[in-house]
Design an enzyme around this catalytic site. Structure first.
Site: not given
Ligand code: IPM
Ligand code: MN
Ligand code: NAD
Length: 361
Positions: A147, A198, A231, A255, A259
């Site tokens: 990042y 990793k 993984d 990140d 999700d």
């Molecule tokens: C998150 C989002 C952000 C990230 C994006 C929008 C830059 O996916 O906050 O999880 O990758 O951190």
């Molecule tokens: Mn995200």
């Protein structure tokens, strides 16, 4: 005497904690105002100040975020409440980068805390999972890694093009987020910290994480430790989520796995997060993005934003109000007062209003 008069007239005495709000883009503009109504219903002594940073403002006058904003936010506010940034009309995503990543990086909010809690078994896509099975926290490094946007292209647009994206890991950065994870474990009654990387492939960065993890762990003999490649961790999150307690990992892996972790809780619409630097003004945002396809349709699930607001209140010392809000969200899920993404039939406003009424009782 003069001083006292001056103080009284220039800073009116208010017990309300100041919170900056950036609703942002897309569904951020729906879920944030609705979450704020729920906070108001809780009676929390806070005062919101709204900032219009986002795609609309950027398209209107070129502003992403004013240059002095980060200092102002740190100086004048106890917390920042953010919706989501990202709009198809700004394909470079420059405003999101400067606002959202700007806060994370320039305010040095180095620990992204993403709790993974299943509020009701009905929300989980896993067979037979109970609420006790899904209850862990991901601590994501938030100021380094890929990042940092270091890298470049060579021979751009030619068949010989070369692109690099550097993964930056500093000793200080790795150490402080790992220490944060152990401190978090201790102060939240957690028993284990799992570090995920990793390092079998990314040997230099992973090597640093491995060494620092072992060193810092020695300071916390009361906390168990574990290591897992990222993984394998993905598999574990699905097969044995109950084995997880506190997970610490780098920015990119954090990140991605959050999700996946959101799915365990019912989806992105349920997941909350805080971007923390202990002792400094921190920023709170739902994990989800601006969801352009459903924006403006009263379809977005407000629960992630509402739970994020609760997390923010707890962080600034309003634990009772935070608990009331969390309980009301849990009740809403149980009574199916929810939006379509989690199997309900309510709109954003109706769902949030139900929760607000419950909180106000
Ligand atoms: C998150 C989002 C952000 C990230 C994006 C929008 C830059 O996916 O906050 O999880 O990758 O951190
Ligand atoms: Mn995200
Ligand atoms: P997204 O989170 O916006 O959407 C992913 C999926 O989840 C979509 O199907 C969406 O409809 C659904 N979803 C997300 N939140 C929901 C909610 N509250 N209620 C119901 N459904 C919900 O991710 P994306 O589509 O990858 O990204 C869209 C934009 O948002 C992009 O510009 C991206 O960069 C940005 N983004 C911003 C943030 C942030 O500001 N923190 C986080 C992630 C993505």
């Amino acid at each position: 005497m003069l001083t006292a008069v001056f103080l009284l007239s220039s800073s009116p005495v208010t017990n309300k904690k100041p919170i900056a709000v950036v609703a942002g883009d897309g569904i951020g503009k729906e879920v944030i105002p609705n979450a704020i109504e729920v906070v108001k219903a809780s009676g929390a002594a806070v005062e919101f100040t709204h900032f219009d940073w986002g795609a609309d403002r950027h398209l209107a006058d070129g502003t992403t975020i004013p240059p002095d904003a980060f200092q102002m936010l740190a100086r004048d506010f106890d917390a920042i409440f953010v919706g989501a940034l990202g709009d198809p009309r700004v394909p470079t995503n420059i405003h999101a980068k400067e606002i959202l990543l700007g806060m994370r990086f320039k305010m040095d909010l180095y620990a992204n805390v993403r709790p993974v809690r299943l509020l009701d078994a009905s929300l989980c896509p896993l067979k037979n999972a109970t609420t006790a099975d899904i209850n862990f926290t991901v601590i994501r490094e938030n100021t380094e890694g890929v990042y940092m946007d270091m890298g470049g292209v060579f021979k751009f647009g030619t068949p010989d093009e070369l692109a690099t994206q550097e993964d930056i890991n500093t000793r200080k950065g790795v150490e402080r987020v790992i220490r944060f994870a152990f401190e978090y474990a201790r102060s939240n009654g957690r028993k284990k910290v799992l570090m995920s990387d990793k390092s079998n492939v990314m040997t230099y960065a992973g090597g640093l994480w491995q060494r620092v993890f072992k060193e810092v762990a020695k300071e916390y003999p009361d906390i168990n430790t574990q290591h897992m490649y990222v993984d394998a961790l993905c598999l574990q999150m699905i097969r044995q989520p109950q084995s997880l307690d506190v997970v610490v990992t780098n920015n990119m892996f954090g990140d991605i796995i959050t999700d996946l972790a959101a799915a365990l809780q019912g989806g992105l619409g349920m997941a909350a997060s805080g971007n923390i630097h202990p002792g400094r003004t921190s920023m709170f945002e739902p994990v989800h993005g601006s969801a352009p396809p459903i924006a403006g349709k009263n379809m977005a699930n407000p629960m992630g934003a509402i739970l994020t607001a609760a997390m923010m209140l707890a962080h600034i010392g309003l634990a009772a109000e935070a608990q009331k809000i969390e309980d009301a969200v849990t009740q809403a899920v149980r009574e199916k007062k929810k939006t379509a993404d989690v199997g309900g039939s309510m709109g954003t406003r109706e769902c949030a209003a139900w929760i607000g009424e419950r909180v106000a009782r």
